[in-house]
Design a protein around this motif. Structure first.
Motif, PDB file in Angstrom:
ATOM      1  N   GLY A   1      -7.055  -7.405  -7.819  1.00 56.56           N
ATOM      2  CA  GLY A   1      -6.415  -7.638  -6.781  1.00 56.56           C
ATOM      3  C   GLY A   1      -5.276  -6.597  -6.408  1.00 56.56           C
ATOM      4  O   GLY A   1      -4.829  -6.015  -5.192  1.00 56.56           O
ATOM      5  N   LEU A   2      -4.580  -6.309  -7.303  1.00 56.45           N
ATOM      6  CA  LEU A   2      -3.388  -5.359  -7.234  1.00 56.45           C
ATOM      7  C   LEU A   2      -3.675  -4.080  -6.988  1.00 56.45           C
ATOM      8  O   LEU A   2      -3.084  -3.392  -6.111  1.00 56.45           O
ATOM      9  N   ILE A   3      -4.912  -3.502  -7.554  1.00 60.67           N
ATOM     10  CA  ILE A   3      -5.691  -2.201  -7.201  1.00 60.67           C
ATOM     11  C   ILE A   3      -6.184  -2.157  -5.673  1.00 60.67           C
ATOM     12  O   ILE A   3      -5.789  -1.491  -4.985  1.00 60.67           O
ATOM     13  N   ALA A   4      -6.511  -3.430  -5.311  1.00 64.22           N
ATOM     14  CA  ALA A   4      -7.299  -3.621  -3.894  1.00 64.22           C
ATOM     15  C   ALA A   4      -5.951  -3.477  -2.971  1.00 64.22           C
ATOM     16  O   ALA A   4      -6.291  -2.823  -1.862  1.00 64.22           O
ATOM     17  N   GLU A   5      -4.871  -4.062  -3.380  1.00 61.86           N
ATOM     18  CA  GLU A   5      -3.754  -3.919  -2.394  1.00 61.86           C
ATOM     19  C   GLU A   5      -3.072  -2.305  -2.132  1.00 61.86           C
ATOM     20  O   GLU A   5      -3.033  -1.912  -1.221  1.00 61.86           O
ATOM     21  N   LYS A   6      -3.457  -1.580  -3.417  1.00 61.94           N
ATOM     22  CA  LYS A   6      -2.965  -0.179  -3.141  1.00 61.94           C
ATOM     23  C   LYS A   6      -4.139   0.755  -2.161  1.00 61.94           C
ATOM     24  O   LYS A   6      -3.810   1.406  -1.485  1.00 61.94           O
TER      25      LYS A   6
END
Ligand code: COD
Ligand code: ATP
Length: 275
Positions: free
Chosen positions: A79-84
């Motif tokens: 999810g953190l990668i998706a936010e980027k």
């Protein structure tokens, strides 16, 4: 069309975005409450999440440990990668932060259930067990806080995390059965379901924009009134909804959390062939 789980998750993002008028949210005609966004940005943002949604499906499919909080931890890294990736697609605008969280959880849980059986909302409760305490235990006023964190400290509200930890009761108990039984075309059923959700939710985006929790009662009353007028199939309700749209635009109120709850309701609706 190949309708695997992550495809239905992506469809849910598109179905929600193109439906309008949604007071306080971006739709193809109106973005008054979010002048930094438009429908084209929502298309780009949704497509940027395709890879993440496929990853969420894979995490659920492959997970084997009995402690499902570990599955959620794995998902959160993605999810953190998706936010980027979302930020790259939108020039840094937060179109889908809440949806990355909620739809990611639901996609992952649905995939786990397809593989292992069980009730998807129970699985979500197991995945997010202890989340509110975990995320909020070390908060203090000296940090730079998000709206959700501030509202926890000020009002004790758990926001998006609380909804997840409870297993999205507004969706399981109300919005999904409502969508299943709703009549009319897709636009009517989705708008009425949206207002049903708005009639029950304490939306942290709305509280942030209005700077008071009193707004929740007012908006819930308005949403109930729209439904009492017969929903989108009824002309009086359509007029009322347009007025409500103007009221939200005037105050710059938003229903970002209700948008996320609608997206996951549509997702489960697509998975169950209600839509
Ligand atoms: C919990 C999440 C949604 C955000 O928390 P954060 O404190 O950063 O923001 P905040 O609480 O202000 O909420 C942000 C969004 O939640 C949604 N939301 C608001 N109220 C509600 C509600 N009652 N129900 C459901 N969703 C809601 C809205 O989209 C809102 O914009 C999530 O982004 C998160 O866990 N962020 C921390 C970083 C992370 O782990 N990211 C990966 C997520 S998979
Ligand atoms: N059509 C839509 N679909 C999904 N979410 C929407 C839609 N329109 C608006 N939003 C919501 O609006 C939220 C963004 O609201 P807002 O701009 O207040 O948040 P922010 O950018 O984090 O905060 P701030 O603007 O105070 O820095 C998104 O997270 C999203 O949930």
């Amino acid at each position: 069309m190949k309708k695997n789980i992550s495809t239905n998750a992506l469809r849910a993002l598109f179905y929600e975005a193109i439906t309008g008028p949604k007071p306080g949210l971006v739709d193809p005609i109106d973005n008054s409450s979010h002048p930094d966004m438009d429908i084209y940005m929502f298309i780009d943002s949704s497509i940027s999440l395709q890879n993440y949604l496929q990853e969420a499906e894979k995490v659920g499919h492959n997970f084997q440990d009995s402690d499902l909080t570990k599955m959620f931890t794995k998902l959160r890294e993605k999810g953190l990668i998706a936010e980027k990736e979302m930020a790259q697609a939108t020039n840094g605008i937060n179109t889908h932060k809440g949806a990355i969280f909620a739809l990611g959880i639901c996609t992952c849980a649905e995939s786990y259930v397809k593989q292992n059986g069980g009730n998807v909302f129970d699985i979500i409760r197991q995945m997010t067990h202890g989340l509110v305490e975990h995320d909020f235990k070390n908060l203090n006023d000296n940090q730079k806080l998000t709206a959700g964190q501030k509202q926890f400290l000020k009002y004790g509200l758990g926001g998006a995390r609380q909804e997840a930890e409870a297993g999205y009761p507004i969706v399981e108990d109300v919005a999904l059965p409502f969508l299943k039984n709703a009549k009319g075309d897709k636009r009517t059923r989705i708008l009425d379901t949206f207002m049903k959700i708005a009639s029950l939710t304490a939306d942290s985006t709305l509280i942030k924009r209005a700077k008071t929790t009193n707004v929740i009662e007012e908006v819930q009353r308005d949403a109930n009134h729209y439904l009492e007028l017969g929903g989108f199939a009824n002309e009086d309700a359509r007029i009322f909804l347009n007025d409500l749209n103007k009221k939200f635009a005037q105050h710059k109120w938003s229903l970002g959390g209700c948008a996320d709850l609608l997206i996951i309701t549509i997702f489960f609706g697509l998975e169950s062939d209600y839509l």
